[in-house]
Design a protein around this motif. Structure first.
Motif, PDB file in Angstrom:
ATOM      1  N   SER A  54      16.267 -16.263 -13.407  1.00  0.00           N
ATOM      2  CA  SER A  54      15.540 -16.605 -14.627  1.00  0.00           C
ATOM      3  C   SER A  54      16.122 -17.910 -15.165  1.00  0.00           C
ATOM      4  CB  SER A  54      15.683 -15.498 -15.670  1.00  0.00           C
ATOM      5  OG  SER A  54      17.034 -15.337 -16.042  1.00  0.00           O
ATOM      6  N   ILE A  55      15.309 -18.639 -15.910  1.00  0.00           N
ATOM      7  CA  ILE A  55      15.763 -19.846 -16.593  1.00  0.00           C
ATOM      8  C   ILE A  55      15.321 -19.686 -18.038  1.00  0.00           C
ATOM      9  CG2 ILE A  55      15.573 -22.355 -16.770  1.00  0.00           C
ATOM     10  CD1 ILE A  55      15.081 -22.406 -13.736  1.00  0.00           C
ATOM     11  N   SER A  56      16.274 -19.627 -18.939  1.00  0.00           N
ATOM     12  CA  SER A  56      15.958 -19.329 -20.341  1.00  0.00           C
ATOM     13  C   SER A  56      15.625 -20.565 -21.162  1.00  0.00           C
ATOM     14  CB  SER A  56      17.110 -18.555 -20.989  1.00  0.00           C
ATOM     15  OG  SER A  56      18.298 -19.321 -20.922  1.00  0.00           O
ATOM     16  N   THR A  57      15.852 -21.740 -20.621  1.00  0.00           N
ATOM     17  CA  THR A  57      15.554 -22.972 -21.351  1.00  0.00           C
ATOM     18  C   THR A  57      14.160 -23.481 -20.978  1.00  0.00           C
ATOM     19  OG1 THR A  57      16.639 -24.291 -19.640  1.00  0.00           O
ATOM     20  CG2 THR A  57      17.975 -23.644 -21.533  1.00  0.00           C
ATOM     21  N   LYS A  92      11.509 -19.511 -17.383  1.00  0.00           N
ATOM     22  CA  LYS A  92      10.935 -18.873 -16.217  1.00  0.00           C
ATOM     23  C   LYS A  92      11.593 -17.527 -15.984  1.00  0.00           C
ATOM     24  CE  LYS A  92      12.545 -19.582 -11.944  1.00  0.00           C
ATOM     25  NZ  LYS A  92      12.477 -18.217 -11.520  1.00  0.00           N
ATOM     26  N   PRO A  93      10.797 -16.471 -15.793  1.00  0.00           N
ATOM     27  CA  PRO A  93      11.389 -15.170 -15.480  1.00  0.00           C
ATOM     28  C   PRO A  93      11.930 -15.118 -14.046  1.00  0.00           C
ATOM     29  CG  PRO A  93       9.018 -14.952 -15.905  1.00  0.00           C
ATOM     30  CD  PRO A  93       9.366 -16.405 -15.984  1.00  0.00           C
ATOM     31  N   ALA A  94      12.876 -14.249 -13.829  1.00  0.00           N
ATOM     32  CA  ALA A  94      13.426 -14.035 -12.487  1.00  0.00           C
ATOM     33  C   ALA A  94      12.299 -13.635 -11.537  1.00  0.00           C
ATOM     34  CB  ALA A  94      14.493 -12.945 -12.516  1.00  0.00           C
ATOM     35  N   CYS A 150       9.124 -21.570  -9.924  1.00  0.00           N
ATOM     36  CA  CYS A 150       9.047 -22.663 -10.891  1.00  0.00           C
ATOM     37  C   CYS A 150       7.815 -23.508 -10.574  1.00  0.00           C
ATOM     38  CB  CYS A 150      10.314 -23.525 -10.816  1.00  0.00           C
ATOM     39  SG  CYS A 150      10.275 -24.950 -11.937  1.00  0.00           S
ATOM     40  N   LEU A 151       7.139 -23.971 -11.607  1.00  0.00           N
ATOM     41  CA  LEU A 151       5.952 -24.808 -11.427  1.00  0.00           C
ATOM     42  C   LEU A 151       6.255 -26.100 -10.681  1.00  0.00           C
ATOM     43  CD1 LEU A 151       4.251 -24.612 -14.951  1.00  0.00           C
ATOM     44  CD2 LEU A 151       3.575 -23.450 -12.861  1.00  0.00           C
ATOM     45  N   HIS A 152       7.505 -26.527 -10.695  1.00  0.00           N
ATOM     46  CA  HIS A 152       7.881 -27.806 -10.105  1.00  0.00           C
ATOM     47  C   HIS A 152       8.418 -27.685  -8.682  1.00  0.00           C
ATOM     48  CE1 HIS A 152       7.039 -29.672 -13.907  1.00  0.00           C
ATOM     49  NE2 HIS A 152       7.669 -28.641 -14.458  1.00  0.00           N
ATOM     50  N   PHE A 182       9.184 -26.529  -0.770  1.00  0.00           N
ATOM     51  CA  PHE A 182      10.346 -25.919  -1.426  1.00  0.00           C
ATOM     52  C   PHE A 182      11.373 -26.957  -1.882  1.00  0.00           C
ATOM     53  CE2 PHE A 182       8.541 -22.587   1.235  1.00  0.00           C
ATOM     54  CZ  PHE A 182       8.331 -21.603   0.283  1.00  0.00           C
ATOM     55  N   LEU A 183      10.876 -28.049  -2.436  1.00  0.00           N
ATOM     56  CA  LEU A 183      11.729 -29.083  -3.012  1.00  0.00           C
ATOM     57  C   LEU A 183      11.441 -29.183  -4.509  1.00  0.00           C
ATOM     58  CD1 LEU A 183      11.255 -31.818  -0.265  1.00  0.00           C
ATOM     59  CD2 LEU A 183      13.190 -30.254  -0.522  1.00  0.00           C
TER      60      LEU A 183
END
Length: 84
Positions: free
Chosen positions: A15-18, A27-29, A33-35, A40-41
């Protein structure tokens, strides 16, 4: 250990809380990620809007294992073990 090019496990499993551009609540675990590109880069690599937590991540055999699949499993396990 250097990151395995084209792995992207660290952009999926934790997860990314920022806030991330396009993902204002982070982003949840287990969510991609949209990016993260189809190769896979990281599309934000080297950009100032890349979250600090992403830039601080250091590949390590304990976290990344020996394959992309193992990395997703290990990072997912670490995520569960450290969740508040």
């Amino acid at each position: 250990m250097n990151c395995r090019e084209g792995c992207g496990a660290c952009c999926i499993a934790p997860s990314i809380s920022t806030p991330i551009p396009g993902m204002p609540n982070g982003k949840p675990a287990g969510e991609r990620c949209l990016h993260l590109s189809v190769d896979f880069l990281c599309g934000l690599f080297g950009q100032p809007e890349r979250p600090d937590v992403c830039g601080a991540f250091k590949a390590d055999i304990e976290v990344c294992g020996s394959s992309r699949e193992e990395a997703i499993n290990l990072i997912g396990w670490w995520e569960q073990m450290t969740a508040a």
